[in-house]
Design a protein around this motif. Structure first.
Motif, PDB file in Angstrom:
ATOM      1  N   ILE A  75       0.837  -1.205   0.000  1.00  9.11           N
ATOM      2  CA  ILE A  75       0.000   0.000   0.000  1.00  9.11           C
ATOM      3  C   ILE A  75       0.873   1.256   0.000  1.00  9.11           C
ATOM      4  O   ILE A  75       0.539   2.259  -0.641  1.00  9.11           O
ATOM      5  N   ASP A  76       2.018   1.194   0.681  1.00 12.07           N
ATOM      6  CA  ASP A  76       2.945   2.327   0.675  1.00 12.07           C
ATOM      7  C   ASP A  76       3.427   2.602  -0.750  1.00 12.07           C
ATOM      8  O   ASP A  76       3.558   3.764  -1.159  1.00 12.07           O
ATOM      9  N   ALA A  77       3.664   1.529  -1.509  1.00 16.22           N
ATOM     10  CA  ALA A  77       4.093   1.684  -2.905  1.00 16.22           C
ATOM     11  C   ALA A  77       2.984   2.322  -3.742  1.00 16.22           C
ATOM     12  O   ALA A  77       3.258   3.126  -4.646  1.00 16.22           O
ATOM     13  N   LEU A  78       1.727   1.992  -3.435  1.00 18.66           N
ATOM     14  CA  LEU A  78       0.606   2.606  -4.147  1.00 18.66           C
ATOM     15  C   LEU A  78       0.526   4.103  -3.846  1.00 18.66           C
ATOM     16  O   LEU A  78       0.235   4.907  -4.732  1.00 18.66           O
ATOM     17  N   HIS A  79       0.791   4.475  -2.594  1.00 20.65           N
ATOM     18  CA  HIS A  79       0.782   5.901  -2.239  1.00 20.65           C
ATOM     19  C   HIS A  79       1.893   6.645  -2.994  1.00 20.65           C
ATOM     20  O   HIS A  79       1.694   7.790  -3.435  1.00 20.65           O
ATOM     21  N   ALA A  80       3.042   6.001  -3.147  1.00 18.40           N
ATOM     22  CA  ALA A  80       4.145   6.632  -3.880  1.00 18.40           C
ATOM     23  C   ALA A  80       3.750   6.868  -5.334  1.00 18.40           C
ATOM     24  O   ALA A  80       4.204   7.835  -5.968  1.00 18.40           O
ATOM     25  N   ARG A  81       2.879   6.028  -5.856  1.00 19.66           N
ATOM     26  CA  ARG A  81       2.470   6.143  -7.256  1.00 19.66           C
ATOM     27  C   ARG A  81       1.249   7.044  -7.448  1.00 19.66           C
ATOM     28  O   ARG A  81       1.207   7.855  -8.374  1.00 19.66           O
ATOM     29  N   TYR A  82       0.256   6.906  -6.548  1.00 21.87           N
ATOM     30  CA  TYR A  82      -1.019   7.594  -6.757  1.00 21.87           C
ATOM     31  C   TYR A  82      -1.260   8.806  -5.852  1.00 21.87           C
ATOM     32  O   TYR A  82      -2.191   9.565  -6.087  1.00 21.87           O
ATOM     33  N   GLY A  83      -0.470   8.955  -4.798  1.00 18.46           N
ATOM     34  CA  GLY A  83      -0.671  10.085  -3.907  1.00 18.46           C
ATOM     35  C   GLY A  83      -1.197   9.678  -2.545  1.00 18.46           C
ATOM     36  O   GLY A  83      -1.288   8.489  -2.219  1.00 18.46           O
ATOM     37  N   PRO A  84      -1.578  10.662  -1.700  1.00 17.66           N
ATOM     38  CA  PRO A  84      -1.953  10.373  -0.314  1.00 17.66           C
ATOM     39  C   PRO A  84      -3.284   9.647  -0.138  1.00 17.66           C
ATOM     40  O   PRO A  84      -3.536   9.080   0.919  1.00 17.66           O
ATOM     41  N   VAL A  85      -4.148   9.679  -1.145  1.00 12.30           N
ATOM     42  CA  VAL A  85      -5.445   8.998  -1.046  1.00 12.30           C
ATOM     43  C   VAL A  85      -5.522   7.954  -2.156  1.00 12.30           C
ATOM     44  O   VAL A  85      -5.446   8.283  -3.343  1.00 12.30           O
ATOM     45  N   VAL A  86      -5.658   6.680  -1.750  1.00 16.81           N
ATOM     46  CA  VAL A  86      -5.638   5.585  -2.719  1.00 16.81           C
ATOM     47  C   VAL A  86      -6.801   4.630  -2.467  1.00 16.81           C
ATOM     48  O   VAL A  86      -7.099   4.280  -1.317  1.00 16.81           O
ATOM     49  N   ARG A  87      -7.450   4.213  -3.531  1.00 11.76           N
ATOM     50  CA  ARG A  87      -8.497   3.192  -3.429  1.00 11.76           C
ATOM     51  C   ARG A  87      -7.823   1.826  -3.410  1.00 11.76           C
ATOM     52  O   ARG A  87      -7.148   1.444  -4.370  1.00 11.76           O
ATOM     53  N   VAL A  88      -7.979   1.089  -2.323  1.00  8.79           N
ATOM     54  CA  VAL A  88      -7.300  -0.198  -2.170  1.00  8.79           C
ATOM     55  C   VAL A  88      -8.234  -1.392  -2.304  1.00  8.79           C
ATOM     56  O   VAL A  88      -7.790  -2.544  -2.310  1.00  8.79           O
ATOM     57  N   ALA A  89      -9.532  -1.135  -2.397  1.00 10.42           N
ATOM     58  CA  ALA A  89     -10.535  -2.175  -2.579  1.00 10.42           C
ATOM     59  C   ALA A  89     -11.799  -1.479  -3.091  1.00 10.42           C
ATOM     60  O   ALA A  89     -11.891  -0.240  -3.038  1.00 10.42           O
ATOM     61  N   PRO A  90     -12.774  -2.227  -3.604  1.00 11.15           N
ATOM     62  CA  PRO A  90     -13.986  -1.578  -4.126  1.00 11.15           C
ATOM     63  C   PRO A  90     -14.623  -0.590  -3.151  1.00 11.15           C
ATOM     64  O   PRO A  90     -15.064   0.491  -3.561  1.00 11.15           O
ATOM     65  N   ASP A  91     -14.643  -0.930  -1.858  1.00 14.53           N
ATOM     66  CA  ASP A  91     -15.308  -0.074  -0.868  1.00 14.53           C
ATOM     67  C   ASP A  91     -14.334   0.515   0.145  1.00 14.53           C
ATOM     68  O   ASP A  91     -14.745   0.962   1.213  1.00 14.53           O
ATOM     69  N   GLU A  92     -13.029   0.517  -0.156  1.00 14.84           N
ATOM     70  CA  GLU A  92     -12.043   0.964   0.828  1.00 14.84           C
ATOM     71  C   GLU A  92     -11.041   1.952   0.253  1.00 14.84           C
ATOM     72  O   GLU A  92     -10.571   1.790  -0.872  1.00 14.84           O
ATOM     73  N   VAL A  93     -10.714   2.953   1.064  1.00 17.04           N
ATOM     74  CA  VAL A  93      -9.725   3.959   0.698  1.00 17.04           C
ATOM     75  C   VAL A  93      -8.664   4.004   1.792  1.00 17.04           C
ATOM     76  O   VAL A  93      -8.982   3.920   2.980  1.00 17.04           O
ATOM     77  N   ASP A  94      -7.404   4.113   1.398  1.00 16.74           N
ATOM     78  CA  ASP A  94      -6.311   4.242   2.361  1.00 16.74           C
ATOM     79  C   ASP A  94      -5.759   5.660   2.268  1.00 16.74           C
ATOM     80  O   ASP A  94      -5.503   6.157   1.170  1.00 16.74           O
ATOM     81  N   ILE A  95      -5.605   6.312   3.430  1.00 11.78           N
ATOM     82  CA  ILE A  95      -5.142   7.702   3.467  1.00 11.78           C
ATOM     83  C   ILE A  95      -3.801   7.783   4.191  1.00 11.78           C
ATOM     84  O   ILE A  95      -3.653   7.288   5.301  1.00 11.78           O
ATOM     85  N   SER A  96      -2.842   8.398   3.529  1.00 10.04           N
ATOM     86  CA  SER A  96      -1.521   8.602   4.119  1.00 10.04           C
ATOM     87  C   SER A  96      -1.294  10.103   4.280  1.00 10.04           C
ATOM     88  O   SER A  96      -0.632  10.752   3.468  1.00 10.04           O
ATOM     89  N   ASP A  97      -1.902  10.657   5.327  1.00 11.83           N
ATOM     90  CA  ASP A  97      -1.806  12.095   5.575  1.00 11.83           C
ATOM     91  C   ASP A  97      -2.089  12.335   7.051  1.00 11.83           C
ATOM     92  O   ASP A  97      -3.165  11.988   7.546  1.00 11.83           O
ATOM     93  N   GLY A  98      -1.149  12.922   7.757  1.00 13.71           N
ATOM     94  CA  GLY A  98      -1.301  13.161   9.187  1.00 13.71           C
ATOM     95  C   GLY A  98      -2.519  13.995   9.532  1.00 13.71           C
ATOM     96  O   GLY A  98      -3.097  13.846  10.620  1.00 13.71           O
ATOM     97  N   ALA A  99      -2.941  14.862   8.614  1.00 12.34           N
ATOM     98  CA  ALA A  99      -4.097  15.718   8.880  1.00 12.34           C
ATOM     99  C   ALA A  99      -5.389  14.912   8.999  1.00 12.34           C
ATOM    100  O   ALA A  99      -6.384  15.407   9.524  1.00 12.34           O
ATOM    101  N   ALA A 100      -5.371  13.664   8.517  1.00 15.71           N
ATOM    102  CA  ALA A 100      -6.576  12.833   8.558  1.00 15.71           C
ATOM    103  C   ALA A 100      -6.724  12.087   9.878  1.00 15.71           C
ATOM    104  O   ALA A 100      -7.797  11.536  10.161  1.00 15.71           O
ATOM    105  N   LEU A 101      -5.681  12.064  10.692  1.00 18.86           N
ATOM    106  CA  LEU A 101      -5.708  11.266  11.920  1.00 18.86           C
ATOM    107  C   LEU A 101      -6.814  11.699  12.879  1.00 18.86           C
ATOM    108  O   LEU A 101      -7.598  10.875  13.351  1.00 18.86           O
ATOM    109  N   ALA A 102      -6.862  12.984  13.175  1.00 15.79           N
ATOM    110  CA  ALA A 102      -7.848  13.467  14.150  1.00 15.79           C
ATOM    111  C   ALA A 102      -9.292  13.249  13.696  1.00 15.79           C
ATOM    112  O   ALA A 102     -10.094  12.677  14.443  1.00 15.79           O
ATOM    113  N   PRO A 103      -9.677  13.670  12.475  1.00 20.02           N
ATOM    114  CA  PRO A 103     -11.078  13.452  12.078  1.00 20.02           C
ATOM    115  C   PRO A 103     -11.468  11.984  11.985  1.00 20.02           C
ATOM    116  O   PRO A 103     -12.613  11.626  12.266  1.00 20.02           O
ATOM    117  N   ILE A 104     -10.530  11.115  11.619  1.00 21.62           N
ATOM    118  CA  ILE A 104     -10.863   9.699  11.475  1.00 21.62           C
ATOM    119  C   ILE A 104     -10.925   8.992  12.821  1.00 21.62           C
ATOM    120  O   ILE A 104     -11.837   8.199  13.084  1.00 21.62           O
TER     121      ILE A 104
END
Length: 308
Positions: free
Chosen positions: A60-89
């Motif tokens: 998934i880290d490799a996908l973030h390097a390719r697609y950016g901080p927000v990546v769709r990893v499954a039909p109904d799932e998104v992975d976010i690599s951004d510290g600003a998302a920690l508090a709201p999530i």
């Protein structure tokens, strides 16, 4: 022969239905605009495999390097690599609802603070004990933790002086469990005094089923039961779990709502005796594996490069 009895009708349906799902996921799904690989948008099977192999994080880290901080990893799932998302999530207004797969880590039929899906239910339990995890509270309990550390260091030095191979992971896991139990439960597990940590197989079992974390709950249950039946170490696992059950059972049965301990606070919050035991077991697992593994890794690097 009616149209529904025709083999060709069923064949067409068998082809059209999966194709329709693929087209929907790629072009009409609410997450269709989120960047990510096509295979992830089509099916979560790749994620199940990566989780089983233990390569999920790096993939998934490799996908973030390719697609950016927000990546769709499954039909109904998104992975976010951004510290600003920690508090709201995770924290704001109790955080988001968790995915259904978290139910796979329920213990003894109870959602734990980790596995509870509903933030309203989770916050009721978390509020009861959150003060115990504050920096000031931990500093106040520093002597309890230091005593556990001193015991581990003494044993490590004793084994090293005797020319014995030092099982670092066993020692650091024992330290982690002793520190967690002594500080939070008011009674140490005393794993450092054991030749081999008796709770080890209990922890290993939870770590092992983590390979199947993303599976739907009904599939996870079947896989977990099958794995348990085929486990050659089954007798040791059952003995380890019984030892942990007895330790936790005594803790909770002897506690009162006036106790400032983890179990006392849970009971005071109206959590049942049975669920409080499950919450304590979850804490023992969580507090043993990650801390023990990190400490063992640190010690290994220190031994390998003592000049550093």
């Amino acid at each position: 022969m009616g149209i529904l009895d025709s083999p060709s009708t069923w064949l067409i349906a068998a082809l059209v239905l999966p194709l329709s799902i693929v087209v929907y996921n790629l072009y009409f799904h609410p997450l269709s605009r989120v960047p990510g690989p096509i295979y992830a948008a089509i099916s979560p099977l790749w994620l199940y495999l990566e989780s089983y192999l233990g390569t999920e994080a790096s993939s998934i880290d490799a996908l973030h390097a390719r697609y950016g901080p927000v990546v769709r990893v499954a039909p109904d799932e998104v992975d976010i690599s951004d510290g600003a998302a920690l508090a709201p999530i995770y924290t704001d207004k109790g955080g988001f609802f968790k995915a259904q797969c978290y139910k796979n880590f329920d213990i003894d039929g109870h959602p734990t603070i980790f596995s509870e899906l509903n933030p309203a239910e989770r916050i009721q339990r978390a509020k009861a004990v959150v003060n115990m995890f504050s920096t000031s509270s931990i500093r106040a309990g520093n002597d309890i933790i230091k005593e556990c550390v001193d015991r581990m260091v003494d044993r490590m030095e004793s084994e090293a002086r005797g020319g014995k191979v030092v099982n670092l992971l066993n020692l650091t896991r024992s330290l982690a469990l002793d520190a967690v139990s002594a500080y939070l439960f008011g009674k140490g597990y005393n794993g450092i005094q054991e030749e081999k940590l008796s709770a080890g197989e209990f922890v290993d079992t939870f770590v092992a089923v983590g390979r199947f974390f993303y599976l739907p709950n009904w599939v996870f249950t079947l896989v977990e039961e099958a794995s348990a039946r085929m486990d050659r170490n089954k007798a040791h696992v059952e003995k380890s779990m019984q030892t942990v059950d007895e330790f936790v059972g005594a803790l909770v049965d002897e506690a009162s709502e006036e106790d400032p301990t983890y179990q006392g606070r849970m009971l005071k919050a109206g959590i049942s005796n049975h669920e409080t035991k499950a919450q304590c077991k979850d804490l023992m697992f969580a507090g043993t594996d990650s801390t023990g593994m990190n400490l063992a890794t640190i010690c290994w690097y220190l031994a390998k490069w003592p000049d550093v």
